[in-house]
Design a protein around this motif. Sequence first.
Motif, PDB file in Angstrom:
ATOM      1  N   UNK A  38       5.970 -18.450  10.599  1.00 29.78           N
ATOM      2  CA  UNK A  38       7.233 -19.091  10.166  1.00 29.78           C
ATOM      3  C   UNK A  38       6.865 -19.994   8.540  1.00 29.78           C
ATOM      4  N   UNK A  39       8.537 -20.261   8.567  1.00 25.58           N
ATOM      5  CA  UNK A  39       8.893 -20.751   7.137  1.00 25.58           C
ATOM      6  C   UNK A  39       8.549 -22.007   7.464  1.00 25.58           C
ATOM      7  N   UNK A  40       8.172 -22.808   6.417  1.00 22.83           N
ATOM      8  CA  UNK A  40       7.201 -23.791   6.316  1.00 22.83           C
ATOM      9  C   UNK A  40       7.880 -25.546   5.703  1.00 22.83           C
ATOM     10  N   UNK A  41       8.809 -25.832   6.352  1.00 18.55           N
ATOM     11  CA  UNK A  41       9.179 -27.121   5.607  1.00 18.55           C
ATOM     12  C   UNK A  41       8.876 -28.161   4.995  1.00 18.55           C
ATOM     13  N   UNK A  42       8.542 -28.502   4.394  1.00 16.29           N
ATOM     14  CA  UNK A  42       7.201 -29.850   4.159  1.00 16.29           C
ATOM     15  C   UNK A  42       7.983 -30.904   3.570  1.00 16.29           C
ATOM     16  N   UNK A  43       8.271 -32.319   4.316  1.00 22.11           N
ATOM     17  CA  UNK A  43       8.618 -33.219   4.171  1.00 22.11           C
ATOM     18  C   UNK A  43       7.516 -34.649   3.391  1.00 22.11           C
TER      19      UNK A  43
END
Length: 709
Positions: free
Chosen positions: A482-487
């Motif tokens: 999956x695409x990974x969003x960075x927080x």
Amino acid sequence: MCLAFATGACATIDGTLPVPVPRAPDRAMPERGWLAGAAEIDITPPPGHAMGGHSIEGVVALGAWTRLYARALYFEDARGVPLVLVVGDLWAVEPGLLDRVAQRLHEHPGLSHLGREHLVIAATHTHHGPGNHGTSRLYSAFAAPEGGHDHDLFEALAARIATAIADAAASRRPARLVRHTVAVPALARNRSIEPFLRNPEASELLSANAGLPGCPGLPADLAPAPGVDPCHAVSPVLEVLHVLEPTPSGAEADAHTIAIAGFFAMHPTAMPNRTELYHADVFGVATARAQALLDARAADDRGPVVALFNGAEGDVSPNWAPQGRVSTVSLGQALGDAIVLALDEPGQEIRGEIEIAFGWRPIAGQRFADAHGEQQRTSRRALSGKAQLGGAEDGRTRYHERGFAEGIARRRPRSNGQGVKRSALPWPASRFTPPPGMAPREVPLAVIRLGSVVLATLPGEHTTILGRRISASISAALPDHPDVLRVGLAEGYLGYLTTPEEYALQHYEGASMLFGEQAGALIEHHLVQLARTGTVERRQAYRYHAGRPRRWRMGPEHVDPARLRLLEELEPRLSGELETGPVAGMPRFYLWDRAPEWPTEDPRARMIPRVRIEAFVHGQGWQPLRIGDVPVDDRSGGLAAMLTHVDGERWRWGVWWLDPGAPLGQPLRFRVETVGGGPECSEVFALGDWFRPQGPGWLEPRACAAGLE
């Protein structure tokens, strides 16, 4: 044992972490998809706190330009598994604050199902929020110009964040989640080009962004590499999670927006470090504008909450030129517009369940195999490099010209994990500073699946390429890639983290990486392992030694004379800091109010008066003045409130309208929601009265009449 840095006792933060009690899904809900709710709460403290982020280059806050908020989003899947995302207008959040919030949540009815692992709390990283709420001795001592841990501030922030989460959970209702991805070019630029170019992925990113608008024409000190556009050396991607109520048609445009979670990497330092007012910088202007524009679209008064999270922003600055309020407002408005316009782009429906992997991971003195299978190590003790004291390349400190410049490195790398870093302090002081245990040696990390979206927490300020490596490694470790969003700046704070290639040049970011050249790669390693195992680790209790205690020094019973001296000549200073021009030429209003009660048990108590401009509309009476659907108030950046005089329990405030814009003859007034309770208004005026060399002076207080009397 805890010994505070230098002298004084040590503030200790401890408590218990209740075990969450899973609950069955609410079968009364008509939909068995997502439930979601959102809320925000004002976290602006009273004036007098030193602001965090600029360390010794920072100042004490004496009012507010844009207010500070914590915004909470609550999600729950069909099984009843919860997830909370919170972002606060703070320079950073440390693990102790999250632990305290988790403990306080169990004081609210109906939230026993929320545990520490369900919370992702992040900071926008404004450098103009309060600075003394940390729970590590290092950042308590050095994040703000005045060191120490303020327990009252810490507890107030924990109480307010917990209240926002409780409000968000109470408002939960059936929801849809839609993801939008857009490019927002030329708003941010890479401030550390030479280290960036050392990464093998740099050319790939520059090529991918070559077709986007750039930022040519920057001064040489902001664009030091000929032929490389700094605005192409960043990830210009804005990710938006649109949380909306389901509709019979299923059309996104017809649905009520509950909330928006935006993700954009930018170091919010468009404002200079000397500005003596609280504010949320670019992110504050952007969220206020997006929220106001969405309010104008809404068919009812249930306005959405816009929460803007940061990303891998360690080497990313706002594209200001020059640094100041005008650039801050322009960039913030453009980012706010982009958040709203992203909803008009095609989106991807997010379906599935919430899966959480969470645990504490050691950083100091670790041996591990990196992404290439090579054995690496981190340093056992923290060490600051020369360039850390000299500041970033677009934010030099007073020490840069005193030998603390970028590029100062050892010829022979250290064997202790610090590589080529040359200590900021001479031997033997470097052997004992910081003292053992002063810097955090472990951090909490989380990898969370929200349906088809994966969120990875970054416990500090990761550079652009390191962030991309982390996302790629986590994606490769999961079966569906999956695409990974960075927080960014989430769960904890470890300062700067870079790639080994960037570290080798010892610019500001690399010199600031405390535990050596492989600390960023170790964070990547830990996150990948969490993603693979999916484990949740719980602790029953927590304890932090937060450093020397510090108390607020502007209480009515005793005002520190040094604080009173700061009020002298404040207004002339602010006119320069806020780029207002002559003070006499601005609409201004002054009033006396009660001093705020601090500390307070009321999480909703107002510490600084709320202000807005109202316009008289025939047939409708007094209405909030809007310019382009955005109210002129202390959220959007149109007004500033500053403390001018202190007389025991009575404080005098000044309110400025910074950029007047309305028909010259329209009846207008300031409206102030005071700390003491009721509203107070100014005398009625028109902008036409102010356009003369000296202006008419200032406005006097009046009762808030319903008409023009």
